[in-house]
Design a protein around this motif. Structure first.
Motif, short mmCIF file in Angstrom:
data_model
loop_
_atom_site.label_atom_id
_atom_site.label_comp_id
_atom_site.label_asym_id
_atom_site.label_seq_id
_atom_site.Cartn_x
_atom_site.Cartn_y
_atom_site.Cartn_z
N UNK A 24 65.65 -39.86 69.89
CA UNK A 24 65.15 -40.06 68.56
C UNK A 24 63.38 -39.80 68.85
N UNK A 25 62.99 -38.75 68.01
CA UNK A 25 61.91 -38.54 68.26
C UNK A 25 60.71 -39.39 67.03
N UNK A 26 61.05 -40.09 66.15
CA UNK A 26 60.34 -40.44 65.16
C UNK A 26 59.98 -39.68 64.04
N UNK A 27 59.01 -40.30 63.26
CA UNK A 27 58.65 -39.47 61.96
C UNK A 27 57.79 -38.32 62.35
N UNK A 28 57.26 -37.79 61.31
CA UNK A 28 56.36 -36.58 61.35
C UNK A 28 55.32 -36.44 62.38
N UNK A 29 54.38 -37.75 62.34
CA UNK A 29 53.37 -37.74 63.24
C UNK A 29 53.78 -37.54 64.72
N UNK A 30 54.49 -38.50 65.22
CA UNK A 30 54.93 -38.38 66.78
C UNK A 30 55.66 -36.94 66.83
N UNK A 31 56.43 -36.59 66.06
CA UNK A 31 57.17 -35.17 66.19
C UNK A 31 55.84 -33.95 66.21
N UNK A 32 54.81 -34.25 65.49
CA UNK A 32 53.93 -33.21 65.62
C UNK A 32 52.85 -33.39 66.93
N UNK A 33 52.91 -34.59 67.30
CA UNK A 33 52.17 -34.73 68.64
C UNK A 33 53.01 -33.98 69.72
#
Length: 69
Positions: A24-33
């Motif tokens: 699981x990668x999380x929401x938009x900000x963690x995925x963006x990072x």
């Protein structure tokens, strides 16, 4: 740098797996990072760069603290 058993898929939807099991990668900000770091293997990516890429010219107050967290 390679991490045995880790797969990052960046073409199409961003996905990650460890030893074949989805992560699981999380929401938009963690995925963006994660995407930004994956695009710069072996290089340092500064907090200012991450803030600029994630929020653009008008980051919210506390954006730098959020990235560091």
């Amino acid at each position: 740098m390679e991490t045995p058993g880790l797969e990052l898929r960046v073409l199409g939807p961003l996905e990650a797996a460890v030893h074949g099991r989805p992560v699981a990668l999380g929401g938009p900000q963690p995925r963006g990072v994660l995407a930004l770091l994956a695009a710069a293997p072996g290089r340092t990516v500064g907090v200012w760069v991450l803030v600029d890429e994630l929020w653009g010219a008008r980051p919210p107050e506390g954006a730098h603290r959020t990235v560091r967290t």
